[in-house]
Design a protein around this motif. Structure first.
Motif, PDB file in Angstrom:
ATOM      1  N   GLY A 141      16.367   2.285  -0.448  1.00  0.00           N
ATOM      2  CA  GLY A 141      15.053   2.914  -0.511  1.00  0.00           C
ATOM      3  C   GLY A 141      15.198   4.420  -0.581  1.00  0.00           C
ATOM      4  N   PRO A 142      14.152   5.109  -1.011  1.00  0.00           N
ATOM      5  CA  PRO A 142      14.218   6.566  -1.171  1.00  0.00           C
ATOM      6  C   PRO A 142      13.994   7.301   0.136  1.00  0.00           C
ATOM      7  CG  PRO A 142      12.063   5.802  -1.791  1.00  0.00           C
ATOM      8  CD  PRO A 142      12.845   4.570  -1.434  1.00  0.00           C
ATOM      9  N   LYS A 143      14.427   8.556   0.149  1.00  0.00           N
ATOM     10  CA  LYS A 143      14.172   9.419   1.300  1.00  0.00           C
ATOM     11  C   LYS A 143      12.999  10.348   0.973  1.00  0.00           C
ATOM     12  CE  LYS A 143      18.626  10.641   1.876  1.00  0.00           C
ATOM     13  NZ  LYS A 143      19.847  11.164   2.539  1.00  0.00           N
ATOM     14  N   ALA A 144      13.258  11.581   0.642  1.00  0.00           N
ATOM     15  CA  ALA A 144      12.165  12.528   0.371  1.00  0.00           C
ATOM     16  C   ALA A 144      11.276  12.061  -0.776  1.00  0.00           C
ATOM     17  CB  ALA A 144      12.745  13.906   0.052  1.00  0.00           C
ATOM     18  N   VAL A 162       0.767   6.815 -16.932  1.00  0.00           N
ATOM     19  CA  VAL A 162       1.044   6.423 -15.543  1.00  0.00           C
ATOM     20  C   VAL A 162      -0.243   6.371 -14.732  1.00  0.00           C
ATOM     21  CG1 VAL A 162       2.246   7.033 -13.412  1.00  0.00           C
ATOM     22  CG2 VAL A 162       3.359   7.396 -15.609  1.00  0.00           C
ATOM     23  N   LEU A 163      -0.432   5.263 -14.026  1.00  0.00           N
ATOM     24  CA  LEU A 163      -1.524   5.146 -13.063  1.00  0.00           C
ATOM     25  C   LEU A 163      -1.079   5.586 -11.679  1.00  0.00           C
ATOM     26  CD1 LEU A 163      -2.971   1.665 -14.092  1.00  0.00           C
ATOM     27  CD2 LEU A 163      -4.004   3.901 -14.529  1.00  0.00           C
ATOM     28  N   GLU A 164       0.109   5.137 -11.280  1.00  0.00           N
ATOM     29  CA  GLU A 164       0.605   5.447  -9.937  1.00  0.00           C
ATOM     30  C   GLU A 164       2.081   5.138  -9.845  1.00  0.00           C
ATOM     31  OE1 GLU A 164      -1.110   2.926  -6.965  1.00  0.00           O
ATOM     32  OE2 GLU A 164      -0.522   1.071  -7.973  1.00  0.00           O
ATOM     33  N   TYR A 165       2.695   5.707  -8.822  1.00  0.00           N
ATOM     34  CA  TYR A 165       4.063   5.348  -8.444  1.00  0.00           C
ATOM     35  C   TYR A 165       4.027   4.652  -7.081  1.00  0.00           C
ATOM     36  CZ  TYR A 165       5.691   8.842 -11.908  1.00  0.00           C
ATOM     37  OH  TYR A 165       5.925   9.562 -13.031  1.00  0.00           O
ATOM     38  N   ASN A 166       4.811   3.603  -6.960  1.00  0.00           N
ATOM     39  CA  ASN A 166       5.117   3.031  -5.652  1.00  0.00           C
ATOM     40  C   ASN A 166       6.626   3.106  -5.479  1.00  0.00           C
ATOM     41  OD1 ASN A 166       2.447   2.371  -5.045  1.00  0.00           O
ATOM     42  ND2 ASN A 166       2.600   0.404  -6.086  1.00  0.00           N
ATOM     43  N   VAL A 167       7.074   3.266  -4.247  1.00  0.00           N
ATOM     44  CA  VAL A 167       8.501   3.498  -4.022  1.00  0.00           C
ATOM     45  C   VAL A 167       9.186   2.282  -3.406  1.00  0.00           C
ATOM     46  CG1 VAL A 167       8.170   5.979  -3.828  1.00  0.00           C
ATOM     47  CG2 VAL A 167       8.037   4.569  -1.755  1.00  0.00           C
ATOM     48  N   ARG A 168       8.643   1.098  -3.708  1.00  0.00           N
ATOM     49  CA  ARG A 168       9.193  -0.141  -3.147  1.00  0.00           C
ATOM     50  C   ARG A 168       8.765  -1.289  -4.057  1.00  0.00           C
ATOM     51  NH1 ARG A 168       3.963  -2.060  -3.160  1.00  0.00           N
ATOM     52  NH2 ARG A 168       2.629  -0.351  -2.556  1.00  0.00           N
ATOM     53  N   PHE A 169       9.250  -2.479  -3.734  1.00  0.00           N
ATOM     54  CA  PHE A 169       8.889  -3.669  -4.494  1.00  0.00           C
ATOM     55  C   PHE A 169       7.380  -3.909  -4.403  1.00  0.00           C
ATOM     56  CE2 PHE A 169      13.386  -4.515  -3.803  1.00  0.00           C
ATOM     57  CZ  PHE A 169      13.770  -5.135  -4.989  1.00  0.00           C
ATOM     58  N   GLY A 170       6.785  -4.322  -5.513  1.00  0.00           N
ATOM     59  CA  GLY A 170       5.359  -4.626  -5.523  1.00  0.00           C
ATOM     60  C   GLY A 170       5.080  -6.006  -4.975  1.00  0.00           C
ATOM     61  N   LYS A 230      16.633   6.731  -4.978  1.00  0.00           N
ATOM     62  CA  LYS A 230      17.517   5.567  -4.925  1.00  0.00           C
ATOM     63  C   LYS A 230      16.737   4.415  -4.323  1.00  0.00           C
ATOM     64  CE  LYS A 230      21.909   8.049  -4.437  1.00  0.00           C
ATOM     65  NZ  LYS A 230      23.162   8.166  -3.654  1.00  0.00           N
ATOM     66  N   GLY A 231      16.644   3.332  -5.073  1.00  0.00           N
ATOM     67  CA  GLY A 231      15.890   2.191  -4.581  1.00  0.00           C
ATOM     68  C   GLY A 231      15.168   1.503  -5.720  1.00  0.00           C
ATOM     69  N   LEU A 232      13.969   1.013  -5.420  1.00  0.00           N
ATOM     70  CA  LEU A 232      13.153   0.314  -6.415  1.00  0.00           C
ATOM     71  C   LEU A 232      11.929   1.163  -6.705  1.00  0.00           C
ATOM     72  CD1 LEU A 232      10.694  -1.743  -7.241  1.00  0.00           C
ATOM     73  CD2 LEU A 232      12.983  -2.321  -8.070  1.00  0.00           C
TER      74      LEU A 232
END
Length: 780
Positions: free
Chosen positions: A100-103, A291-299, A275-277
């Motif tokens: 998963g991401p940090k900052a 682009v509508l949005e970013y998520n930083v994890r699995f949907g 780093k991640g998904l």
């Protein structure tokens, strides 16, 4: 080439997404164990997976402590909240890898930040403005001449986006007030994005990223709004399918070139490498993808749809992302289509009730390429219940979309709970029409089968599926077993035995008492008796019971009776703090009388290294005290004699019990055997007990001598306790000699402890605090 290290994974979260992740991770040959914190009503059923129900995503310090103690190699974070809160930094600062991401998690944590990021890096998106002042936002809203979307800046569980309706202007003004003034989404609405409403079809791109390299799964299409025809408020997602017909190779290449690569490069340039998904929501407009949005994890529910299509080792891909070598890994998807349909609680996405029982027809588990992923479910006392808004999802894989849809909806029809609702039009954009009703085929002439010979494989399969959740409810740390397999194992290190322990095993069964259960048609407690007989025996060794395997031998399998029996076994295992690892069910036909069955079980336990097994015969001496723990009745011994006495007295099982008029003879005699595990383990850890005798067949007369050294005898004061009335009645009615009674029955004492005289007060206090009635019955 060095051998690759096996992986112990901590999976944070408890929804359907995490269920799907645990399922896919368990398929990796490198994965040794998956600890789901907290998990849900089904994650514990997965091979290698163990629920940690008392650990939640917001408990960063507790999660770190658990990861350290459990020697976790990789942490996988499901929900967005802990990622945005910086949980990756928490683990990595202590040397624990985290997927998963940090900052860069701020890309989901703040929509205003993400929009400004897109503007800085020229990534195509809707025109927008950010506001932290309500009056200015209201003024802007009233001035624009195009339809807009209102987005709360922070995290709002997928519900902070308000889409325009037919009365767009007034609706959006009301929504703006609710968000910024009335704080409908709490602090998440302190700032808002007001952006242009984009028209077109949405796509979800889920991409593995190592900071440089991007490898995406096939694009999926989610269905956010709660009702058919895209009506009603937004939800976390009511269904999904992949691949999508609008996602041509050309479009996918354009999204990677114009959106994904600039996004990943931009985050790295801003010193927040990802780093991640990365989940990128795309709208395919007439002017191209935006682009509508970013998520930083699995949907969710995209994960449930895409992971069955992933052709590869998810754990290896995650490690490649975390360690920066994703370019060396192939990320491929299988051919075919996958569909997920989500069932929600009544009232969702608004207020809803929890706790309704969930039933799933056995046939739902029998179809090929069907997965039932649990979201808001809980499992208690063997009963699966609703515990969230989105409750459960049916996922189906097939060669084409039509068949995948048919299988998914057919599966959904086999899931039942009060208030359940789901969309009936998943993938409506992809299909001009489709039918989800199953075709009717003429039944062929029935050939000879095993079932026609008297053995029902189908009934056995149904039983396995029905009792999986019951067995899973007993799982403890270190368990690597699942009902339906050929056996079970326990990782002794994961269970807390870090050094080589002493293993203890025992086997026992329940005989004639099961006939009484059949006569009373009450089978839900006989399993407790079975567990008690073996767990209490293991306890007399000073060992903690770890896992149990049962055998049910019957004339012919009745699924309902089988489920009821195992419900009792699961209940007993919970009381004994051990894992129901598996078992065997056998139809023996005429070998056993019709409507009868015989139960047997084996149980294994362990003592931590350095602890001496009981009994401590060398430490016993004259003057040691015998303490008795009361029984709950005859327990599981002497029922052949009891049956003879009842026949002689001509007393029906349905009659009031002469010794307990408030209940019937049958129900009183079915009172389950007492399990002493939780009461005694504390004493064993403190070395306060020299020996323990489980008073079963043979009574006090034959069981006590088993634990004594040569040269010492037990002097039992028979008048030191009042013998329960049931034994007095049996003696009188059967004219049974007192010596015979003492050899057959426990006479009200289910366990006897040998304790040093100076420890009697402390032992008594501990046991009474555990709810036991303790009697001083004699000495050595």
């Amino acid at each position: 080439m060095t051998e690759e290290k096996s992986l112990r994974i901590l999976l944070i979260g408890g929804g359907a997404r995490e269920h799907a992740l645990a399922w896919k991770l368990s398929q990796s040959t490198r994965v040794e164990a998956i600890f789901c914190a907290p998990g849900n009503g089904a994650t514990g059923n997965i091979c290698k997976a163990i629920n940690v129900p008392d650990l939640f995503p917001d408990q960063h310090a507790d999660l770190l402590l658990f990861a350290t103690k459990s020697k976790i190699d990789l942490v996988v974070v499901g929900p967005e909240v802990p990622l945005v809160a910086g949980i990756v930094d928490v683990f990595e600062s202590h040397g624990i890898q985290c997927f998963g991401p940090k900052a860069a998690a701020r890309m989901e944590g703040s929509k205003t930040f993400a929009k400004d990021f897109m503007a800085r890096h020229h990534i195509p998106t809707a025109r927008y403005r950010n506001f932290s002042d309500y009056a200015e936002a209201r003024k802007h809203l009233e001035s624009v001449d195009y339809k807009v979307v209102l987005k709360a800046d922070g995290l709002a569980a997928g519900k902070g986006v308000i889409l325009p309706s037919s009365d767009s202007r007034q609706q959006m003004c009301d929504a703006l007030r609710a968000t910024m003034v009335d704080k409908q989404f709490g602090s998440a609405g302190s700032e808002v994005v007001i952006e242009e409403y984009l028209e077109g079809q949405e796509l979800s791109f889920l991409s593995f990223v190592d900071g440089y390299t991007i490898k995406s799964l096939v694009p999926a299409q989610d269905h956010k709004q709660v009702f058919d025809n895209d009506q009603g408020p937004n939800t976390g997602g009511m269904g999904c399918y992949a691949p999508t017909p609008i996602a041509s190779e050309k479009l996918i290449e354009e999204v990677h070139r114009e959106i994904l690569q600039p996004t990943v490069d931009g985050m790295r340039k801003e010193r927040m490498p990802f780093k991640g998904l990365l989940f990128t929501g795309i709208m395919v407009t007439k002017d191209g993808p935006k682009v509508l949005e970013y998520n930083v994890r699995f949907g969710d529910p995209e994960t449930q749809t895409l992971l069955p299509l992933l052709d590869g080792d998810l754990a290896e891909i995650m490690l490649a992302c975390t360690n920066g070598y994703l370019d060396t890994i192939d990320v491929k998807c299988k051919p075919g289509s996958c569909v997920t349909v989500v069932a929600a609680a009544g009232g969702y996405p608004n207020s809803y009730n929890k706790g309704y029982p969930i039933t799933i027809d056995a046939e739902a588990y029998e179809a090929k390429d069907i997965h039932i992923f649990h979201a808001g479910t809980s499992l208690a006392s063997g009963v699966l219940r609703t515990a969230g808004g989105r409750v459960i999802a049916a996922t189906a894989l097939a060669a084409d979309l039509d068949n995948a849809l048919s299988k998914a909806y057919d599966t959904m029809s086999k899931i039942h709970f009060e208030g359940m609702h789901y969309r009936k039009d998943i993938a409506h954009r992809a299909l001009s029409h489709h039918s989800v009703s199953a075709s009717n085929h003429e039944r062929p002439e029935v050939p000879l089968t095993y079932a026609s010979a008297g053995v029902s494989i189908d009934a056995g399969t149904q039983l396995v599926h029905r009792i999986k959740t019951l067995a899973a409810s007993t799982r403890q740390f270190g368990s690597k077993s699942s009902i339906g397999g050929f056996g079970g194992q326990v990782d002794l290190a994961a269970a807390g035995y870090e050094q080589s322990p002493i293993i203890s095993s025992g086997v026992d069964g329940v005989g004639t008492k099961s006939r009484l259960a059949t006569r009373m048609n009450k089978h839900d407690t006989i399993g407790i008796d079975l567990v008690a007989m073996v767990a209490n025996d293991i306890l007399t060794e000073g060992a903690e019971p770890l896992w149990l395997m049962d055998t049910i031998n019957l004339h012919k399998l009745n699924v309902e009776i089988g489920v009821s029996i195992v419900e009792g076994v699961a209940n007993g295992c919970i009381q004994a703090n051990c894992n129901l690892a598996g078992g065997e069910t056998a139809e023996l036909g005429d070998v056993i009388k019709e409507n009868h069955y015989i139960l047997d079980a084996s149980c294994s336990g362990a003592l931590r290294k350095g602890r001496k097994p009981l009994p401590w015969k060398d430490d016993m001496q004259r003057g040691d005290v015998l303490l008795g723990l009361t029984s709950s009745g005859p327990h599981s011994n002497g029922y052949s004699l009891i049956q003879k006495i009842l026949e002689r007295s001509d007393l029906p099982f349905s009659s009031p019990a002469p010794w307990e008029p408030s209940t019937s003879v049958g129900l009183s005699l079915l009172t389950p055997t007492k399990i002493y595990v939780r009461s005694l383990l504390t004493l064993f850890e403190k070395d306060l007990v020299k020996g323990a005798a489980h008073i079963t067949g043979g009574g006090l007369v034959e069981n006590l001598p088993r634990i004594l050294p040569k040269g010492l005898k037990a002097a039992v004061e028979a008048k030191s306790w009042t013998v329960p009335e049931v034994f007095r009645w049996l003696k009188r009615e059967g004219n049974v000699a007192k010596e015979e009674m003492a050899r057959v029955f426990n006479m009200g004492i289910g366990m006897v402890l040998v304790v040093a005289a100076e420890n009697v007060s402390e032992v008594t206090k501990v046991l009474e605090e555990k709810g036991e009635k303790v009697l001083r019955v004699g000495g050595l």
